[in-house]
Scaffold this motif. Structure first.
Motif: not given
Length: 410
Positions: A272-280
């Motif tokens: 799920i949303g791996v780039f968003t997870q990177e930001i988070l």
């Protein structure tokens, strides 16, 4: 060139109708949305998120933008694991699944546990998106009332006894929001939590525990997550939407490894949303999280108190409500003869929105309730919005009782 119109077609029968929830049409530039269950935008950690996004791109972008992402997804799992320990939840990493918010977790739980015709038991009222998910799964929904101490577990127990005596279906799961309930604002007592867990073990059903608001604690009172009482039969759901920002669309599920393995099969597009997870992940590395949560709780606590006083001042004894210990909402109860749906439009035309009570019930009931949200609007908007809503209500009442509209008098 002549074209032939498309022939009539039908959607899948399992997809429920989805009427608009609440009156949210912006009718004025300064419209006040007491209907929106949104976080306060001025409390979003914008500067930290900006830096986190920059570092996600500059340091990890070429891998973070791949299907499997970079190191962020694992860091998020580890953060969830560590933060869960604060609340007494012990889970191994394979027991944690990142989801698109807690609402996707509800949908996943329904899809992996329910066949058409299976039974789900819910609170009355309940979260409307959960009800939609269970209807889409073609479940048979049975609801049980809440009081100021949360779900009436005694009535659940009586129904289980009766179902077993008459050889009727036991629910596949009970869906509950035990802490700072949406919309009711109530919290399930420790004693009722223990009893519900005992019933789940005795009758072999799951509990889907939606814990979206538990970090927003106004009193310091602690309540054990149901997961801590029966890990093998509780699917625990939480979200970053209320504590960081809903636009991230990230939440999580914690459950028995066998449940998570089934849930992973539904993630057809991978993680799920791996780039968003990177930001988070970059954000959580630099954010003083407990201080951030304390700031949120202090702000929402103040907002709650302002709204509660405004309701008392504007409505007098025409409404009652439970003062929530946390979360976003106040749940108004009007007189039994009142139908809050009947003054939704009047309120909207005057410049304020709210959610009418019927939207939160599995069957036609709850017409004399309304949900107000104190998290998204400013102090001034709370005061003005509640007063406008009261004007709309009293105009409705005068019309209902006397057939004419008069000035309100408290």
């Amino acid at each position: 060139m002549m074209t032939t119109p498309f022939e009539a077609f039908s959607f899948a029968k399992r997809i429920p109708s989805t009427p608009s929830i609440g009156s949210t049409t912006v009718t004025k530039p300064d419209h006040i949305h007491l209907s929106f269950g949104f976080a306060a935008p001025h409390l979003f950690p914008i500067e930290e998120l900006s830096q986190a996004a920059y570092e996600a791109v500059s340091l990890h972008g070429r891998t973070a933008l791949q299907y499997s992402g970079s190191g962020g997804p694992r860091k998020i799992l580890e953060w969830i694991q560590n933060r869960s320990l604060v609340h007494g939840i012990q889970a191994e990493l394979p027991q944690i699944l990142v989801t698109y918010g807690s609402t996707q977790g509800i949908d996943i739980a329904a899809r992996i546990l329910l066949d058409p015709g299976d039974h789900v038991w819910v609170e009355s009222p309940s979260f409307f998106s959960a009800l939609q998910a269970f209807r889409a799964a073609e479940a048979v929904i049975t609801s049980f009332p809440i009081d100021e101490d949360g779900l009436r577990v005694d009535l659940v127990e009586n129904a289980l006894l009766e179902a077993r005596r008459q050889n009727k279906p036991i629910p596949k799961f009970v869906y509950t929001m035990p802490t700072y309930h949406n919309p009711g604002g109530v919290t399930l007592t420790t004693e009722r939590r223990a009893r519900l867990a005992e019933l789940a073990e005795t009758y072999n059903f799951f509990i889907v525990e939606d814990d979206a608001y538990s970090e927003l604690n106004f009193t310091g009172n602690k309540y054990p997550p149901l997961y801590t009482l029966l890990p093998g039969r509780v699917i625990y759901l939480n979200t970053f939407s209320k504590i960081i920002g809903p636009g991230l669309r990230l939440g999580w599920m914690i459950a028995d490894r066998r449940v998570i393995d089934k849930a992973r099969l539904l993630n057809l597009g991978g993680s799920i949303g791996v780039f968003t997870q990177e930001i988070l992940a970059q954000l959580l590395d630099r954010l003083a999280f407990q201080e951030h949560v304390d700031q949120l709780s202090q702000h929402y606590h103040k907002q709650r108190d302002i709204m509660a006083e405004a309701i008392k001042s504007s409505f007098g004894d025409h409404v009652t409500f439970h003062l929530p210990e946390g979360g976003f909402y106040i749940w108004l109860r009007f007189g039994e003869a009142v139908n809050t749906s009947d003054f939704l439009r009047e309120a909207a035309e005057r410049g304020v929105s709210f959610v009418d009570g019927k939207s939160f019930f599995a069957k036609p009931e709850g017409y004399h309730y309304a949900r107000l949200c104190f998290s998204y609007v400013s102090e001034e908007q709370i005061l003005r919005g509640v007063n406008i809503l009261a004007d709309a209500y009293f105009a409705y009442e005068e019309q209902r009782l006397f057939g004419v509209t008069k000035q309100r008098h408290l």
